[in-house]
Design an enzyme around this catalytic site. Structure first.
Site, PDB file in Angstrom:
ATOM      1  N   GLU A  39      33.292 -44.063  -2.787  1.00  0.00           N
ATOM      2  CA  GLU A  39      34.402 -43.165  -2.442  1.00  0.00           C
ATOM      3  C   GLU A  39      34.464 -41.998  -3.440  1.00  0.00           C
ATOM      4  OE1 GLU A  39      38.109 -45.285  -2.956  1.00  0.00           O
ATOM      5  OE2 GLU A  39      39.237 -43.903  -1.688  1.00  0.00           O
ATOM      6  N   LYS A 110      40.300 -41.420   5.589  1.00  0.00           N
ATOM      7  CA  LYS A 110      40.880 -42.711   5.170  1.00  0.00           C
ATOM      8  C   LYS A 110      42.240 -42.952   5.818  1.00  0.00           C
ATOM      9  CE  LYS A 110      41.445 -45.349   0.864  1.00  0.00           C
ATOM     10  NZ  LYS A 110      41.393 -45.229  -0.604  1.00  0.00           N
ATOM     11  N   CYS A 145      37.338 -48.244   1.214  1.00  0.00           N
ATOM     12  CA  CYS A 145      38.055 -48.897   0.118  1.00  0.00           C
ATOM     13  C   CYS A 145      39.286 -49.679   0.580  1.00  0.00           C
ATOM     14  CB  CYS A 145      38.405 -47.860  -0.943  1.00  0.00           C
ATOM     15  SG  CYS A 145      38.696 -48.629  -2.563  1.00  0.00           S
ATOM     16  N   VAL A 172      39.957 -51.011  -7.804  1.00  0.00           N
ATOM     17  CA  VAL A 172      40.539 -51.202  -9.138  1.00  0.00           C
ATOM     18  C   VAL A 172      41.173 -52.583  -9.297  1.00  0.00           C
ATOM     19  CG1 VAL A 172      40.927 -48.743  -9.573  1.00  0.00           C
ATOM     20  CG2 VAL A 172      42.691 -50.071  -8.410  1.00  0.00           C
TER      21      VAL A 172
HETATM   22  C1  ACM Z   1      41.222 -47.541  -3.282  1.00  0.00           C
HETATM   23  O1  ACM Z   1      41.494 -47.425  -2.095  1.00  0.00           O
HETATM   24  N1  ACM Z   1      40.583 -46.594  -3.933  1.00  0.00           N
HETATM   25  C2  ACM Z   1      41.590 -48.761  -4.018  1.00  0.00           C
END
Ligand code: ACM
Length: 269
Positions: A39, A110, A145, A172
């Site tokens: 990402e 996203k 992600c 994370v």
């Molecule tokens: C994320 O979506 N970067 C944890």
């Protein structure tokens, strides 16, 4: 069989020229049909204002796209890259998919924004894209992600026929390492997670990215697994057709056994 490369890469926050050069070198050295990058790999992650992101964000025919598009064509590889996208006055945390000979990337924006991303990005409006490559006989679905926490994302891609889900990431937390294999098992498909490592510090708030990039098979086994830190390029050969038979014994098929009439009302809530 296709060769898939899962790239763990630590970008320099805000230094797009350095990141593009490093990514070019990685791609030039990679021999794979499908290359998955993390990402926001051209910019770094922890932006807290649109003002600082503005000069780095990309349009689909911008500088980064020209580089990745040319590499996709010369290497005959599909390149999947997490990229900060600008569209008019809006910014999206996007994935651009570059395919050999295609002038423009396919774009996924996203859907589920994580933590402070909403200070900078708009929620995505593309839905979950799936694309087919006849030459490689593979169907690929795209998520990004934090989408992993929403089983609907992977399910939509699976129902659209994905053999492989690619998931550029900047993870994370550690919980995903338990759940991403479940996304593979419950949809009986391959899941490629290209995470980043390293830390980013904004005004004393430190985000630590957890590495452990991985490729899971349709039974949730890790075919590839990077370490918690450092950069890496992991390569495996997979047979995408192994995801297409959704039976796991001679009486159960995870798609045919579904009861969508029981889920429909709740899924709209
Ligand atoms: C994320 O979506 N970067 C944890």
């Amino acid at each position: 069989m296709i060769r898939i490369a899962v790239v763990q890469f630590t970008p320099a926050l805000g230094d797009k020229p350095w990141n593009l050069q490093a990514l070019r070198r990685i791609i030039e050295r990679s021999e794979a049909d499908l290359i998955v990058l993390p990402e926001l790999c051209t910019t770094g992650y922890f932006f807290t204002s649109k003002h600082e992101l503005a000069p780095l964000a990309e349009v689909p025919d911008g500088e980064a796209s020209r580089m990745f598009g040319a590499l996709a064509t010369s290497k005959r590889s599909i390149i999947v890259a997490g990229i900060a996208e600008r569209s008019g006055a809006s910014y999206f945390n996007s994935v651009f998919v570059f395919r050999p000979g295609e002038p423009e990337p396919l774009v996924y924006r996203k859907s589920h924004l994580f933590y402070k991303e909403s200070m900078v990005f708009e929620p995505g409006d593309t839905g979950f894209p799936v694309f087919r490559d006849e030459r490689l006989d593979v169907t690929v679905g795209v998520m990004l992600c934090y989408d992993w926490r929403f089983p609907e994302a992977a399910r939509c891609l699976a129902l659209e026929g994905a053999d492989v889900i690619v998931c550029p990431s900047n993870l994370v937390t550690d919980a995903w390492r338990k759940v991403m294999p479940a996304r593979a098992i419950e949809n009986k498909l391959f899941v490629a997670v290209a995470n980043r490592a390293g830390t980013e510090d904004r005004d004393g708030e430190v985000l630590e990215f957890k590495g452990h990039s991985a490729l899971y098979d349709p039974w949730g086994e890790a075919l590839l697994q990077a370490g918690p830190s450092g950069d890496d390029v992991l390569v495996a050969e997979i047979d995408p057709s192994r995801s297409r038979d959704k039976r796991f014994n001679d009486r159960n098929d995870i798609f045919l056994d579904r009861r969508p009439e029981l889920y429909a009302r709740l899924l709209r809530m």
